[in-house]
Design a protein around this motif. Structure first.
Motif, PDB file in Angstrom:
ATOM      1  N   LEU A 138     -92.003  -1.996 -41.972  1.00  0.00           N
ATOM      2  CA  LEU A 138     -90.949  -2.425 -42.902  1.00  0.00           C
ATOM      3  C   LEU A 138     -89.797  -1.416 -42.927  1.00  0.00           C
ATOM      4  O   LEU A 138     -88.619  -1.788 -42.846  1.00  0.00           O
ATOM      5  N   LEU A 139     -90.142  -0.123 -42.976  1.00  0.00           N
ATOM      6  CA  LEU A 139     -89.120   0.926 -43.010  1.00  0.00           C
ATOM      7  C   LEU A 139     -88.282   0.918 -41.723  1.00  0.00           C
ATOM      8  O   LEU A 139     -87.051   0.969 -41.773  1.00  0.00           O
ATOM      9  N   SER A 140     -88.957   0.848 -40.584  1.00  0.00           N
ATOM     10  CA  SER A 140     -88.262   0.837 -39.294  1.00  0.00           C
ATOM     11  C   SER A 140     -87.297  -0.343 -39.201  1.00  0.00           C
ATOM     12  O   SER A 140     -86.140  -0.191 -38.804  1.00  0.00           O
ATOM     13  N   ARG A 141     -87.792  -1.536 -39.573  1.00  0.00           N
ATOM     14  CA  ARG A 141     -86.945  -2.735 -39.496  1.00  0.00           C
ATOM     15  C   ARG A 141     -85.786  -2.651 -40.489  1.00  0.00           C
ATOM     16  O   ARG A 141     -84.683  -3.136 -40.209  1.00  0.00           O
ATOM     17  N   ALA A 142     -86.040  -2.048 -41.649  1.00  0.00           N
ATOM     18  CA  ALA A 142     -84.977  -1.914 -42.659  1.00  0.00           C
ATOM     19  C   ALA A 142     -83.875  -0.987 -42.152  1.00  0.00           C
ATOM     20  O   ALA A 142     -82.683  -1.240 -42.346  1.00  0.00           O
ATOM     21  N   PHE A 143     -84.288   0.088 -41.473  1.00  0.00           N
ATOM     22  CA  PHE A 143     -83.302   1.020 -40.929  1.00  0.00           C
ATOM     23  C   PHE A 143     -82.475   0.314 -39.844  1.00  0.00           C
ATOM     24  O   PHE A 143     -81.252   0.455 -39.793  1.00  0.00           O
ATOM     25  N   GLU A 144     -83.134  -0.452 -38.981  1.00  0.00           N
ATOM     26  CA  GLU A 144     -82.411  -1.215 -37.947  1.00  0.00           C
ATOM     27  C   GLU A 144     -81.469  -2.224 -38.587  1.00  0.00           C
ATOM     28  O   GLU A 144     -80.339  -2.420 -38.134  1.00  0.00           O
ATOM     29  N   ARG A 194     -71.355   3.874 -49.520  1.00  0.00           N
ATOM     30  CA  ARG A 194     -72.193   4.972 -50.017  1.00  0.00           C
ATOM     31  C   ARG A 194     -73.671   4.692 -49.740  1.00  0.00           C
ATOM     32  O   ARG A 194     -74.416   5.583 -49.339  1.00  0.00           O
ATOM     33  N   ASP A 195     -74.103   3.443 -49.952  1.00  0.00           N
ATOM     34  CA  ASP A 195     -75.498   3.081 -49.663  1.00  0.00           C
ATOM     35  C   ASP A 195     -75.853   3.391 -48.212  1.00  0.00           C
ATOM     36  O   ASP A 195     -76.936   3.898 -47.924  1.00  0.00           O
ATOM     37  N   ASN A 196     -74.940   3.080 -47.312  1.00  0.00           N
ATOM     38  CA  ASN A 196     -75.227   3.338 -45.903  1.00  0.00           C
ATOM     39  C   ASN A 196     -75.345   4.826 -45.612  1.00  0.00           C
ATOM     40  O   ASN A 196     -76.132   5.235 -44.765  1.00  0.00           O
ATOM     41  N   TRP A 197     -74.552   5.639 -46.340  1.00  0.00           N
ATOM     42  CA  TRP A 197     -74.676   7.096 -46.184  1.00  0.00           C
ATOM     43  C   TRP A 197     -76.055   7.560 -46.629  1.00  0.00           C
ATOM     44  O   TRP A 197     -76.690   8.386 -45.983  1.00  0.00           O
ATOM     45  N   VAL A 198     -76.501   7.019 -47.757  1.00  0.00           N
ATOM     46  CA  VAL A 198     -77.814   7.428 -48.285  1.00  0.00           C
ATOM     47  C   VAL A 198     -78.916   6.995 -47.316  1.00  0.00           C
ATOM     48  O   VAL A 198     -79.822   7.777 -46.994  1.00  0.00           O
ATOM     49  N   ILE A 199     -78.837   5.760 -46.827  1.00  0.00           N
ATOM     50  CA  ILE A 199     -79.868   5.244 -45.912  1.00  0.00           C
ATOM     51  C   ILE A 199     -79.885   6.072 -44.631  1.00  0.00           C
ATOM     52  O   ILE A 199     -80.935   6.439 -44.107  1.00  0.00           O
ATOM     53  N   TRP A 200     -78.689   6.399 -44.122  1.00  0.00           N
ATOM     54  CA  TRP A 200     -78.582   7.242 -42.926  1.00  0.00           C
ATOM     55  C   TRP A 200     -79.248   8.612 -43.160  1.00  0.00           C
ATOM     56  O   TRP A 200     -80.024   9.098 -42.333  1.00  0.00           O
ATOM     57  N   GLY A 201     -78.953   9.224 -44.290  1.00  0.00           N
ATOM     58  CA  GLY A 201     -79.526  10.530 -44.618  1.00  0.00           C
ATOM     59  C   GLY A 201     -81.039  10.465 -44.749  1.00  0.00           C
ATOM     60  O   GLY A 201     -81.760  11.338 -44.237  1.00  0.00           O
ATOM     61  N   GLU A 202     -81.544   9.417 -45.416  1.00  0.00           N
ATOM     62  CA  GLU A 202     -82.988   9.242 -45.565  1.00  0.00           C
ATOM     63  C   GLU A 202     -83.651   9.053 -44.212  1.00  0.00           C
ATOM     64  O   GLU A 202     -84.729   9.558 -43.945  1.00  0.00           O
ATOM     65  N   THR A 245     -80.810   5.254 -31.399  1.00  0.00           N
ATOM     66  CA  THR A 245     -80.031   4.050 -31.079  1.00  0.00           C
ATOM     67  C   THR A 245     -78.840   3.907 -32.029  1.00  0.00           C
ATOM     68  O   THR A 245     -77.715   3.635 -31.601  1.00  0.00           O
ATOM     69  N   TRP A 246     -79.109   4.097 -33.319  1.00  0.00           N
ATOM     70  CA  TRP A 246     -78.064   4.000 -34.346  1.00  0.00           C
ATOM     71  C   TRP A 246     -76.944   5.002 -34.038  1.00  0.00           C
ATOM     72  O   TRP A 246     -75.755   4.666 -34.000  1.00  0.00           O
TER      73      TRP A 246
END
Lengths: 205, 205
Positions: B50-56, B95-103, B120-121
């Motif tokens: 779930l985490l991997s797919r969410a990051f993608e 901002r959400d994308n920054w947080v997700i990227w950092g996590e 890849t990202w």
């Protein structure tokens, strides 16, 4: 007593570098430092306090470590070069500092108490680079005209931080990283062979 | 069915942006998406999956979002400008994308399964910028000579990533960040008013 406190902070940094800050337990730090949990709590009131002090300790240690690699009689430009490229070195302590920095950034997003420490760390890194540029301008190794040391330091540290992270994660070839950084330095400060950045020399390979 | 899966991924991203990836529980995602935990497990075998797919998903959504802000008939240089400066915008989704990227970056250090997604990202972000530079070179808005699109893209994305993080954490004034980035663009690609980067124009304010 001061030594024992330092040992606990060093142990905390090792635990963070190995498995992150999020799951860090005071008991793990105590085991790593070969002391009792009670002694950790004697020096640090809470787990949050321990984490904050460990991040500050990592910051100070990183700065001291970087300084060790600088020949104090070298030109400002040479010292700047040494400091920036040092972050790409494949050594355990350099990599540990990258991990601790990353953990700190991720933690600070959700833990406002860490924000101030991270801000100080971030600013002191940019200031160190800006000061080296100013030193180079004083000793003649970097042109004095048309270079804003603070702005150039923001860009150069940004490039080092981002490329360094990629190199340590194995995403970027270190040699390519160094070439890209060298071009950035030449573009910001002119090439070594010139006294002033009068041409777009950085574009010429 | 595809919509329900997307809703779960969107809910996962909201939970990560709010409280991080580390403590994320499948039950929290189910509650956020107003579905049963069983349905989450129907689409995603494990929490790690779930985490991997969410990051993608966050990656793809971020790219799509950025693209929406680009006028497709604008010059390569203008589109490059729009893409880079968009990352500094003070909007919840940015901002959400920054947080997700950092996590994601912090998680990938200790979870090798996430490294490939992050790689890849990271590469697709640099490639998007390099492609815009190449587009600009084709349409005449960016000089063709003496610019390596890939190297310039590495430096410009590094500056955006680092300064963007500082802006979203409140460490850097957004206006100063934009000025520093504008100078970086001018230094890499020559100023708008020039057809080629023949002088160190970026140093002249």
């Amino acid at each position: 007593m001061a030594d024992r406190k330092t040992e606990i902070l060093e142990a905390t940094c090792r635990v963070i570098a190995r498995s992150g800050a999020h799951d860090l337990r005071v008991e793990d730090v105590a085991t790593e430092a070969s002391v009792s949990p009670a002694l950790v709590y004697y020096y640090f009131d809470t787990r949050a306090e321990l984490l904050s002090r460990a991040f500050e300790f990592a910051d100070a240690r990183s700065t001291a470590h970087t300084m060790k690699h600088i020949q104090t009689d070298a030109s400002g430009r040479d010292r700047l070069h040494a400091v920036l490229f040092h972050e790409f070195v494949d050594a355990p302590d350099v990599r540990d500092n990258w991990v601790i920095w990353g953990e700190m950034t991720a933690s600070a997003v959700f833990d406002k108490a860490l924000l101030a420490t991270l801000d100080t760390w971030s600013r002191s890194w940019v200031k160190m680079v800006a000061d080296l540029i100013t030193d180079g301008q004083r000793d003649g190794s970097i042109p004095t005209t048309a270079i804003d040391a603070d702005d150039a330091a923001e860009r150069l540290t940004a490039i080092v931080d981002s490329l360094g992270g990629k190199i340590h994660l194995g995403f970027l070839d270190p040699e390519r990283g160094r070439a890209i950084l060298q071009d950035a330095i030449d573009m910001e400060l002119g090439t070594d062979r010139e006294s002033a950045p009068t041409t777009a020399s950085a574009h010429t390979r």
